[in-house]
Enzyme design. Sequence first.
Site, PDB file in Angstrom:
ATOM      1  N   GLY A  81      29.075   2.596  18.081  1.00 40.86           N
ATOM      2  CA  GLY A  81      28.401   3.573  18.920  1.00 40.86           C
ATOM      3  C   GLY A  81      28.881   4.988  18.707  1.00 40.86           C
ATOM      4  N   SER A  82      28.576   5.825  19.681  1.00 44.34           N
ATOM      5  CA  SER A  82      28.797   7.264  19.614  1.00 44.34           C
ATOM      6  C   SER A  82      30.266   7.615  19.772  1.00 44.34           C
ATOM      7  CB  SER A  82      27.972   7.938  20.714  1.00 44.34           C
ATOM      8  OG  SER A  82      28.487   9.188  21.043  1.00 44.34           O
ATOM      9  N   THR A  83      30.626   8.798  19.253  1.00 45.06           N
ATOM     10  CA  THR A  83      31.996   9.276  19.405  1.00 45.06           C
ATOM     11  C   THR A  83      32.335   9.621  20.855  1.00 45.06           C
ATOM     12  OG1 THR A  83      31.212  11.475  18.788  1.00 45.06           O
ATOM     13  CG2 THR A  83      32.250  10.157  17.080  1.00 45.06           C
TER      14      THR A  83
END
Length: 317
Positions: free
Chosen positions: A241-243
């Site tokens: 997923g996203s940072t």
Amino acid sequence: MQSTRQGLAHVFGDNINTDIISPPQYMELSARDAAKYAMSSVDPEFASRVKPGDIIVAGDNFGSGSSRELAPLSLKHLGVGAVIAKFFARIFYRNAINLGLPVVECAEADKIRPGDRLTVDFIGGSVRNESRGETYACSTLPSHILDLVRKGGLIPHLKERRAGKNGGSDAITARSGEMKRSIPCRGISPGRATGEVLLCSQPIGFNFGFNCETGQVIEHNHELNGVSVKDKILVFPYGKGSTGGSYVVYQLARMGTGPKAVINRVTETIIACGAIMAGLPVVDSMEEDPYATLKNGDIVTVDADRQVVIVEQGGAS
């Protein structure tokens, strides 16, 4: 790394977002395979034409959109030596540095043409256009960031910092009358913690995947949905997923609802960054497969400083 890099320019315009850099329809591929489609919506031949060391040049707002790391990682897999832009989206800029891809901002980037031979001086803050005999000012990279880039990014940098420390031995040792098994691993985020193992066979996405007040996983259809990771030694293959997940790792630690330590097969930058901010011990690359060696309920000590996982006692399977 050397303070300069030289390569041919591949020129793009403004607002090259992460969906352009790394098209989302190829996200299920490995990063190396997904790299073959980099920039394909604006330049279908880019991936086949770019050579190791070549330099991407762009306008404003390069790397906007999703914060996923696959965008700079795709460019790195293609051998891109540096990215020059008038202005970078901040998350892309940070991801690129964490992955060992140097990036600089240059107000005169629009003077560069495709195929121009460029020399970027990261310490001196200049872009020399060898083809046109022109020099443009650019932002600089400090020496410690250049050192991180030279090592290949944040995780290799951390690995090198741990080098030389006692990694333990793959042996059975007796302490206080108890038999303990020590397994070498790679230390990612420093620290030491002892706790009960919670095994998870699926990747974990921390961004939107947790209730930070309780430590429970709230990702729909995940095998740990509804389970709290509080005070556990959390074992999972890798993050996804996203940072933004880095900040959730930090938030869980700050609120006291996160795991005591993490064991991964392979730790990626999202988990590493969050763990370092949070002071959460993290290791990966155990010399024995954690899923063959550990069971739910085992009591283990994760010692990232000594690069060892110690199985203190077995639990329920």
